[in-house]
Design a protein around this motif. Sequence first.
Motif, PDB file in Angstrom:
ATOM      1  N   ALA A 136      -0.524  -1.809  -9.408  1.00  0.00           N
ATOM      2  CA  ALA A 136       0.635  -1.294  -8.669  1.00  0.00           C
ATOM      3  C   ALA A 136       0.184  -0.424  -7.498  1.00  0.00           C
ATOM      4  CB  ALA A 136       1.540  -0.483  -9.588  1.00  0.00           C
ATOM      5  N   MET A 137       0.919  -0.544  -6.381  1.00  0.00           N
ATOM      6  CA  MET A 137       0.725   0.296  -5.208  1.00  0.00           C
ATOM      7  C   MET A 137       1.909   1.246  -5.103  1.00  0.00           C
ATOM      8  SD  MET A 137      -2.102  -0.680  -3.491  1.00  0.00           S
ATOM      9  CE  MET A 137      -1.860  -0.206  -1.776  1.00  0.00           C
ATOM     10  N   LEU A 138       1.645   2.551  -5.082  1.00  0.00           N
ATOM     11  CA  LEU A 138       2.696   3.549  -4.954  1.00  0.00           C
ATOM     12  C   LEU A 138       2.375   4.476  -3.798  1.00  0.00           C
ATOM     13  CD1 LEU A 138       2.141   3.138  -8.303  1.00  0.00           C
ATOM     14  CD2 LEU A 138       4.164   4.585  -8.374  1.00  0.00           C
ATOM     15  N   GLY A 139       3.420   4.981  -3.134  1.00  0.00           N
ATOM     16  CA  GLY A 139       3.194   5.951  -2.073  1.00  0.00           C
ATOM     17  C   GLY A 139       4.019   5.702  -0.840  1.00  0.00           C
ATOM     18  N   ASP A 140       3.392   5.894   0.330  1.00  0.00           N
ATOM     19  CA  ASP A 140       4.109   5.866   1.599  1.00  0.00           C
ATOM     20  C   ASP A 140       3.768   4.615   2.401  1.00  0.00           C
ATOM     21  OD1 ASP A 140       1.567   6.420   2.578  1.00  0.00           O
ATOM     22  OD2 ASP A 140       1.952   8.566   2.815  1.00  0.00           O
ATOM     23  N   SER A 141       3.903   4.697   3.720  1.00  0.00           N
ATOM     24  CA  SER A 141       3.702   3.522   4.572  1.00  0.00           C
ATOM     25  C   SER A 141       2.286   2.974   4.500  1.00  0.00           C
ATOM     26  CB  SER A 141       4.042   3.867   6.030  1.00  0.00           C
ATOM     27  OG  SER A 141       3.254   4.960   6.488  1.00  0.00           O
ATOM     28  N   LEU A 142       1.300   3.818   4.230  1.00  0.00           N
ATOM     29  CA  LEU A 142      -0.075   3.339   4.125  1.00  0.00           C
ATOM     30  C   LEU A 142      -0.249   2.479   2.878  1.00  0.00           C
ATOM     31  CD1 LEU A 142      -2.173   6.447   5.216  1.00  0.00           C
ATOM     32  CD2 LEU A 142      -1.352   4.524   6.597  1.00  0.00           C
ATOM     33  N   ALA A 143       0.444   2.816   1.806  1.00  0.00           N
ATOM     34  CA  ALA A 143       0.391   1.994   0.594  1.00  0.00           C
ATOM     35  C   ALA A 143       1.228   0.736   0.752  1.00  0.00           C
ATOM     36  CB  ALA A 143       0.872   2.799  -0.614  1.00  0.00           C
ATOM     37  N   ALA A 144       2.323   0.833   1.525  1.00  0.00           N
ATOM     38  CA  ALA A 144       3.190  -0.326   1.748  1.00  0.00           C
ATOM     39  C   ALA A 144       2.589  -1.302   2.747  1.00  0.00           C
ATOM     40  CB  ALA A 144       4.564   0.129   2.234  1.00  0.00           C
ATOM     41  N   GLY A 145       1.713  -0.822   3.625  1.00  0.00           N
ATOM     42  CA  GLY A 145       1.054  -1.704   4.581  1.00  0.00           C
ATOM     43  C   GLY A 145       1.736  -1.825   5.925  1.00  0.00           C
ATOM     44  N   VAL A 146       2.489  -0.807   6.333  1.00  0.00           N
ATOM     45  CA  VAL A 146       3.120  -0.834   7.655  1.00  0.00           C
ATOM     46  C   VAL A 146       2.032  -0.947   8.728  1.00  0.00           C
ATOM     47  CG1 VAL A 146       4.440   0.509   9.332  1.00  0.00           C
ATOM     48  CG2 VAL A 146       5.146   0.461   6.935  1.00  0.00           C
ATOM     49  N   GLY A 147       2.204  -1.902   9.619  1.00  0.00           N
ATOM     50  CA  GLY A 147       1.234  -2.127  10.690  1.00  0.00           C
ATOM     51  C   GLY A 147       0.403  -3.378  10.500  1.00  0.00           C
ATOM     52  N   ALA A 148       0.347  -3.906   9.276  1.00  0.00           N
ATOM     53  CA  ALA A 148      -0.389  -5.147   9.026  1.00  0.00           C
ATOM     54  C   ALA A 148       0.322  -6.310   9.721  1.00  0.00           C
ATOM     55  CB  ALA A 148      -0.492  -5.413   7.532  1.00  0.00           C
ATOM     56  N   GLU A 149      -0.441  -7.207  10.304  1.00  0.00           N
ATOM     57  CA  GLU A 149       0.139  -8.293  11.087  1.00  0.00           C
ATOM     58  C   GLU A 149       0.681  -9.433  10.226  1.00  0.00           C
ATOM     59  OE1 GLU A 149      -3.366  -6.474  13.302  1.00  0.00           O
ATOM     60  OE2 GLU A 149      -3.001  -7.260  11.291  1.00  0.00           O
ATOM     61  N   CYS A 150       0.143  -9.586   9.025  1.00  0.00           N
ATOM     62  CA  CYS A 150       0.565 -10.676   8.145  1.00  0.00           C
ATOM     63  C   CYS A 150       0.315 -10.271   6.704  1.00  0.00           C
ATOM     64  CB  CYS A 150      -0.181 -11.973   8.474  1.00  0.00           C
ATOM     65  SG  CYS A 150      -1.968 -11.848   8.288  1.00  0.00           S
ATOM     66  N   CYS A 151       0.868 -11.040   5.781  1.00  0.00           N
ATOM     67  CA  CYS A 151       0.775 -10.690   4.356  1.00  0.00           C
ATOM     68  C   CYS A 151      -0.670 -10.611   3.877  1.00  0.00           C
ATOM     69  CB  CYS A 151       1.550 -11.700   3.512  1.00  0.00           C
ATOM     70  SG  CYS A 151       3.348 -11.575   3.688  1.00  0.00           S
ATOM     71  N   ASP A 152      -1.527 -11.498   4.368  1.00  0.00           N
ATOM     72  CA  ASP A 152      -2.919 -11.518   3.914  1.00  0.00           C
ATOM     73  C   ASP A 152      -3.680 -10.248   4.276  1.00  0.00           C
ATOM     74  OD1 ASP A 152      -2.686 -13.966   2.730  1.00  0.00           O
ATOM     75  OD2 ASP A 152      -3.575 -15.101   4.386  1.00  0.00           O
ATOM     76  N   ARG A 153      -3.134  -9.447   5.195  1.00  0.00           N
ATOM     77  CA  ARG A 153      -3.823  -8.237   5.621  1.00  0.00           C
ATOM     78  C   ARG A 153      -3.178  -6.965   5.077  1.00  0.00           C
ATOM     79  NH1 ARG A 153      -6.508  -8.881  11.468  1.00  0.00           N
ATOM     80  NH2 ARG A 153      -8.309  -8.231  10.219  1.00  0.00           N
ATOM     81  N   LEU A 154      -2.209  -7.124   4.174  1.00  0.00           N
ATOM     82  CA  LEU A 154      -1.638  -5.961   3.499  1.00  0.00           C
ATOM     83  C   LEU A 154      -2.688  -5.323   2.596  1.00  0.00           C
ATOM     84  CD1 LEU A 154       1.833  -7.414   2.446  1.00  0.00           C
ATOM     85  CD2 LEU A 154       1.449  -5.565   4.093  1.00  0.00           C
ATOM     86  N   PRO A 155      -2.714  -3.997   2.491  1.00  0.00           N
ATOM     87  CA  PRO A 155      -3.729  -3.365   1.642  1.00  0.00           C
ATOM     88  C   PRO A 155      -3.627  -3.784   0.183  1.00  0.00           C
ATOM     89  CG  PRO A 155      -2.050  -1.776   2.316  1.00  0.00           C
ATOM     90  CD  PRO A 155      -1.847  -3.006   3.140  1.00  0.00           C
ATOM     91  N   GLY A 156      -2.403  -3.926  -0.329  1.00  0.00           N
ATOM     92  CA  GLY A 156      -2.242  -4.338  -1.712  1.00  0.00           C
ATOM     93  C   GLY A 156      -2.815  -5.715  -1.971  1.00  0.00           C
ATOM     94  N   VAL A 157      -2.587  -6.634  -1.037  1.00  0.00           N
ATOM     95  CA  VAL A 157      -3.106  -8.002  -1.179  1.00  0.00           C
ATOM     96  C   VAL A 157      -4.635  -8.001  -1.110  1.00  0.00           C
ATOM     97  CG1 VAL A 157      -3.199 -10.279  -0.094  1.00  0.00           C
ATOM     98  CG2 VAL A 157      -1.010  -9.072  -0.309  1.00  0.00           C
ATOM     99  N   LEU A 158      -5.190  -7.292  -0.142  1.00  0.00           N
ATOM    100  CA  LEU A 158      -6.643  -7.211  -0.009  1.00  0.00           C
ATOM    101  C   LEU A 158      -7.276  -6.657  -1.283  1.00  0.00           C
ATOM    102  CD1 LEU A 158      -6.774  -5.777   3.623  1.00  0.00           C
ATOM    103  CD2 LEU A 158      -7.486  -8.082   2.927  1.00  0.00           C
ATOM    104  N   LEU A 159      -6.668  -5.633  -1.836  1.00  0.00           N
ATOM    105  CA  LEU A 159      -7.213  -5.009  -3.037  1.00  0.00           C
ATOM    106  C   LEU A 159      -7.016  -5.889  -4.268  1.00  0.00           C
ATOM    107  CD1 LEU A 159      -6.052  -1.368  -2.309  1.00  0.00           C
ATOM    108  CD2 LEU A 159      -8.418  -2.183  -2.345  1.00  0.00           C
ATOM    109  N   ALA A 160      -5.852  -6.531  -4.375  1.00  0.00           N
ATOM    110  CA  ALA A 160      -5.600  -7.410  -5.517  1.00  0.00           C
ATOM    111  C   ALA A 160      -6.595  -8.565  -5.537  1.00  0.00           C
ATOM    112  CB  ALA A 160      -4.167  -7.928  -5.472  1.00  0.00           C
ATOM    113  N   LYS A 161      -6.863  -9.157  -4.375  1.00  0.00           N
ATOM    114  CA  LYS A 161      -7.828 -10.248  -4.310  1.00  0.00           C
ATOM    115  C   LYS A 161      -9.236  -9.764  -4.662  1.00  0.00           C
ATOM    116  CE  LYS A 161      -5.485 -13.217  -0.924  1.00  0.00           C
ATOM    117  NZ  LYS A 161      -5.577 -13.847   0.414  1.00  0.00           N
TER     118      LYS A 161
END
Length: 274
Positions: free
Chosen positions: A72-97
């Motif tokens: 699980a990712m909890l927190g603010d915009s940095l945890a949500a991935g605001v600014g990422a250009e596409c889903c594959d570059r979201l922090p949660g996705v990068l970390l899950a992979k």
Amino acid sequence: MAGARIVRTIAFAAGSIGGLSGAAYGLLNGQGRRAHSIITGHSHLPLNADGVYLPDGAGPFLTSDRAALTFAMLGDSLAAGVGAECCDRLPGVLLAKGLAEEAGRPVRLVTHAISGSRTHDLAAQVDRALINPPDLALVIIGGNDVTARSRIATSAVVLAHDVGRLVAAGTTVVMATCPDLGAVQPIPQPLRELTRRFSLALARAQRRAMDLIGVTTVSLADLVSPEFQARPDELFSPDRFHPNGAGYEFAANVLLHSLCQAATRVTKRMPVAA
């Protein structure tokens, strides 16, 4: 957005707390207005790519997998991935992979993070997470506490309480402490230095609070912010406040080591992956 508010609120806090002269306060206020005109906010919702990721990088899949590690990712915009250009570059996705590859088992990503959240907003996210407690969680929060002039000591107490609820439910938590907001270059000096001091003080308080409840912390200010300060054109999104995909990838690589160590402890008590 935090980037739009920080330049106003830090100037106010400096004037009221630091006892600045009227001329100095006017200077900071003027700098705040100019920086505000540079930092633009996002008008769209962050991307989301929750689901199950396989060790070969495939996903997300919506199917249930009993052998999957829930992350699980909890927190603010940095945890949500605001600014990422596409889903594959979201922090949660990068970390899950990364976790799935390292653990050799599927990882289910669940994002509870909400852009704009302060530490006081974390309770509602934890409530949602505890409906089905995750095995592993990453918490990134604090930047909006700076913009809201939250009392550092109070934020740390609230953080310990809500993260402690996750721990009590059996979730292994890693906390990424507040980044050095002085790395946001559109904020001019001396306003940027005041922002740096506030955010670093909050990060220290967060680390002490997590130490008391046995939660691993990763210092974004020490391990991530210097690279953003050195390479702003490469790592910041167009708003010049949030990371872009490359920025999130750099941060994810820093965070992954601690998360993999935590995941190793988790998987020892999980069913063997098929």
